[in-house]
Design a protein around this motif. Structure first.
Motif, short mmCIF file in Angstrom:
data_model
loop_
_atom_site.label_atom_id
_atom_site.label_comp_id
_atom_site.label_asym_id
_atom_site.label_seq_id
_atom_site.Cartn_x
_atom_site.Cartn_y
_atom_site.Cartn_z
N THR A 97 0.84 -1.19 0.00
CA THR A 97 0.00 0.00 0.00
C THR A 97 0.88 1.24 0.00
O THR A 97 2.09 1.17 0.22
N ALA A 128 -4.50 1.39 -2.16
CA ALA A 128 -4.27 0.01 -2.58
C ALA A 128 -3.29 -0.05 -3.75
O ALA A 128 -3.09 0.93 -4.46
N ASP A 136 -10.03 2.55 -4.58
CA ASP A 136 -8.58 2.46 -4.72
C ASP A 136 -7.86 2.55 -3.38
O ASP A 136 -6.66 2.72 -3.33
N GLY A 137 -8.61 2.47 -2.30
CA GLY A 137 -7.98 2.53 -0.98
C GLY A 137 -9.01 2.59 0.13
O GLY A 137 -10.21 2.38 -0.10
N LEU A 195 -9.04 -6.30 -7.01
CA LEU A 195 -8.63 -5.63 -5.79
C LEU A 195 -9.19 -6.40 -4.61
O LEU A 195 -10.39 -6.67 -4.54
N LEU A 197 -9.43 -6.03 -0.54
CA LEU A 197 -9.24 -4.99 0.46
C LEU A 197 -10.11 -5.28 1.68
O LEU A 197 -11.25 -5.73 1.54
N ALA A 232 -4.56 -4.54 1.72
CA ALA A 232 -4.99 -4.40 0.32
C ALA A 232 -4.03 -5.17 -0.55
O ALA A 232 -2.82 -5.19 -0.29
#
Length: 274
Positions: A97, A128, A136-137, A195, A197, A232
């Motif tokens: 990350t 991520a 994205d995170g 992804l 997470l 992630a």
């Protein structure tokens, strides 16, 4: 775990191995439970280090291709068979990350929590290694009552899949009450790429948290701060089917002596539901 409907025409949701009956209705249920732990309210935000790992943790080595569970329910027993030719063979290509700067974190919390954002301060903010269409995170924040919220990010925007966002508090504890599970997702990031997470809460006797995937024994360290952890990863699949469920993530927790004191794969609360 929330599964992207882009990859599963039937909208599925699975959360950390809990039976689907427990997982449903999250958005409609209001829970007033409060998780109280000393010292969390004053914790300062942790912006993930350049390697995306907690202090002293080893950086992930080269990805290992292995076979993951094909069950649509989370917490399925990992397969003991390893292969690179089956349709569900996968590789974790990155578990790294990167930090989200303080200005962007403030925007994420504002769009996620609205007028309540000023009551929270971030404890973990991590981008991520790969982005999906919607995420994205993640930013984990806590208020003065030690209530956590989890805001998934996309650029400088944030959202919570829980209503209210504090629904995650005391919702799902592992056996022994050392690990509490927040939300996790598996979302498409392009053909054959996903992804992974997730996040959660840990108690003060835990010094390190790591995540393994499916039947792959390799563990990837989580980012930890202020009583919260985040992981992630970027996952690659050679030939995913239209209903590819992906490997289940498993949490491993260690004390300061390096002894594993919690292993989700051995947790009766999850294994009894396999």
């Amino acid at each position: 775990m929330k599964i992207d409907p882009e990859d599963n025409r039937a909208s599925l949701r699975r959360r950390w191995g809990v039976p689907l009956g427990v997982a449903t209705g999250v958005a409609a249920v209001s829970v007033a439970a409060v998780a109280v732990f000393s010292g969390v309210g004053g914790a300062k935000p942790l912006l993930a280090d350049p390697a995306g790992n907690p202090t002293g943790a080893a950086a992930p080595s080269s990805p290992i291709t292995t076979r993951g569970s094909t069950s649509a329910g989370a917490g399925s027993a990992p397969s003991s068979t390893r292969t690179t030719s089956t349709p569900d063979a996968f590789a974790i290509t990155s578990g790294t990350t990167s930090p989200i700067d303080a200005g962007t974190v403030a925007k994420i919390l504002a769009s996620c929590l609205g007028s309540d954002a000023s009551s929270y301060h971030a404890v973990v903010a991590a981008r991520a290694p790969i982005a999906s269409r919607d995420g994205d995170g993640v930013v984990i924040a806590v208020n003065s009552a030690d209530q956590y919220v989890q805001c998934q990010s996309k650029g400088d925007k944030g959202n919570s899949q829980d209503s209210p966002p504090t629904f995650i508090n005391n919702r799902l504890w592992g056996t022994g009450r050392t690990i509490e599970y927040f939300d996790s997702i598996r979302a498409s990031a392009g053909k054959g790429r996903y992804l992974m997470l997730g996040a959660g809460h840990y108690t003060s006797d835990i010094a390190k948290i790591a995540i393994s995937y499916g039947d792959n024994p390799k563990q990837y360290p989580a980012v930890m701060a202020g009583g919260a952890f985040v992981y992630a990863a970027a996952l690659s699949v050679d030939n995913p089917g239209s209903r590819y469920a992906g490997p289940s993530p498993y949490i491993h927790a260690y004390n300061a002596s390096g002894e594993e004191i919690y292993n989700q794969e051995k947790d009766p609360q999850f294994t009894n539901n396999r």
